[in-house]
Design a protein around this motif. Sequence first.
Motif, PDB file in Angstrom:
ATOM      1  N   ARG A  92       0.493  -1.735  -0.313  1.00  0.00           N
ATOM      2  CA  ARG A  92       0.211   0.320  -0.100  1.00  0.00           C
ATOM      3  C   ARG A  92       1.174   1.341  -0.382  1.00  0.00           C
ATOM      4  O   ARG A  92       1.768   1.258   0.859  1.00  0.00           O
ATOM      5  CB  ARG A  92      -0.974   0.420   1.163  1.00  0.00           C
ATOM      6  CG  ARG A  92      -2.105  -1.102   1.121  1.00  0.00           C
ATOM      7  CD  ARG A  92      -2.874  -0.947   2.107  1.00  0.00           C
ATOM      8  NE  ARG A  92      -3.457   0.337   2.141  1.00  0.00           N
ATOM      9  CZ  ARG A  92      -4.111   0.317   2.286  1.00  0.00           C
ATOM     10  NH1 ARG A  92      -5.423  -0.690   3.006  1.00  0.00           N
ATOM     11  NH2 ARG A  92      -5.670   1.201   2.011  1.00  0.00           N
ATOM     12  N   GLN A  93       0.632   2.022  -0.659  1.00  0.00           N
ATOM     13  CA  GLN A  93       0.847   3.148  -1.080  1.00  0.00           C
ATOM     14  C   GLN A  93       0.651   4.353   0.188  1.00  0.00           C
ATOM     15  O   GLN A  93       1.013   5.238   0.835  1.00  0.00           O
ATOM     16  CB  GLN A  93       1.407   4.059  -2.183  1.00  0.00           C
ATOM     17  CG  GLN A  93       2.077   2.828  -3.272  1.00  0.00           C
ATOM     18  CD  GLN A  93       2.860   3.073  -3.423  1.00  0.00           C
ATOM     19  OE1 GLN A  93       3.970   3.976  -2.855  1.00  0.00           O
ATOM     20  NE2 GLN A  93       3.732   1.541  -3.021  1.00  0.00           N
ATOM     21  N   ARG A  94      -0.632   4.537   0.195  1.00  0.00           N
ATOM     22  CA  ARG A  94      -1.402   5.229   0.667  1.00  0.00           C
ATOM     23  C   ARG A  94      -2.519   4.958   2.418  1.00  0.00           C
ATOM     24  O   ARG A  94      -3.190   3.724   1.578  1.00  0.00           O
ATOM     25  CB  ARG A  94      -1.600   6.755   1.058  1.00  0.00           C
ATOM     26  CG  ARG A  94      -3.287   6.390  -0.392  1.00  0.00           C
ATOM     27  CD  ARG A  94      -2.601   8.492  -1.326  1.00  0.00           C
ATOM     28  NE  ARG A  94      -3.560   7.987  -2.316  1.00  0.00           N
ATOM     29  CZ  ARG A  94      -2.825   7.573  -3.710  1.00  0.00           C
ATOM     30  NH1 ARG A  94      -1.233   7.729  -3.702  1.00  0.00           N
ATOM     31  NH2 ARG A  94      -3.280   6.916  -4.805  1.00  0.00           N
ATOM     32  N   ALA A  95      -2.854   5.347   3.181  1.00  0.00           N
ATOM     33  CA  ALA A  95      -4.361   4.677   3.555  1.00  0.00           C
ATOM     34  C   ALA A  95      -5.434   5.467   3.242  1.00  0.00           C
ATOM     35  O   ALA A  95      -5.019   5.803   2.015  1.00  0.00           O
ATOM     36  CB  ALA A  95      -4.724   5.630   4.939  1.00  0.00           C
ATOM     37  N   SER A  96      -6.458   4.624   2.530  1.00  0.00           N
ATOM     38  CA  SER A  96      -7.931   4.474   2.336  1.00  0.00           C
ATOM     39  C   SER A  96      -8.498   5.894   3.184  1.00  0.00           C
ATOM     40  O   SER A  96      -8.200   6.649   3.964  1.00  0.00           O
ATOM     41  CB  SER A  96      -8.586   3.883   2.673  1.00  0.00           C
ATOM     42  OG  SER A  96      -8.215   2.283   2.357  1.00  0.00           O
ATOM     43  N   ARG A  97      -9.568   6.620   2.524  1.00  0.00           N
ATOM     44  CA  ARG A  97      -9.778   8.219   2.639  1.00  0.00           C
ATOM     45  C   ARG A  97     -10.693   6.871   3.531  1.00  0.00           C
ATOM     46  O   ARG A  97     -11.661   6.329   3.239  1.00  0.00           O
ATOM     47  CB  ARG A  97     -10.586   8.532   1.095  1.00  0.00           C
ATOM     48  CG  ARG A  97      -9.752   9.327   0.985  1.00  0.00           C
ATOM     49  CD  ARG A  97     -10.547  10.312  -0.508  1.00  0.00           C
ATOM     50  NE  ARG A  97      -9.748  10.806  -0.845  1.00  0.00           N
ATOM     51  CZ  ARG A  97      -9.570  12.116  -2.355  1.00  0.00           C
ATOM     52  NH1 ARG A  97     -10.860  11.385  -2.648  1.00  0.00           N
ATOM     53  NH2 ARG A  97      -9.089  12.521  -2.473  1.00  0.00           N
TER      54      ARG A  97
END
Length: 105
Positions: A92-97
């Motif tokens: 994963r590159q970033r967290a989910s909104r």
Amino acid sequence: MAVVNLTPEEMEAALGDKLKALRLSRNLDQQTLAERAGVSVRALRSLESGQGSTLKTLVAVLRALGRQDWLNTIAPVATINPLALTREAQPRQRASRTRRAPSAG
């Protein structure tokens, strides 16, 4: 007594007691088990009494007793996560909104 409340010394003693009980349940004396494990009787005696031992001795004794599976409870074999396969196993590159609750109105 819960394991988390034991001191390292108490944990060593409890492990030694379990190994000794397993050896006796297999009707093995210390000399025989030590020979099968390839360790000295003194090393086995120290392990069983909880007076310190090496990891090598512990592993050799567990193998000789046919209980190396105990080590899997310390570090279980990794399992494959099916969701990771569907995402082509890229990290994963970033967290989910965070999703907003629908407005009532």
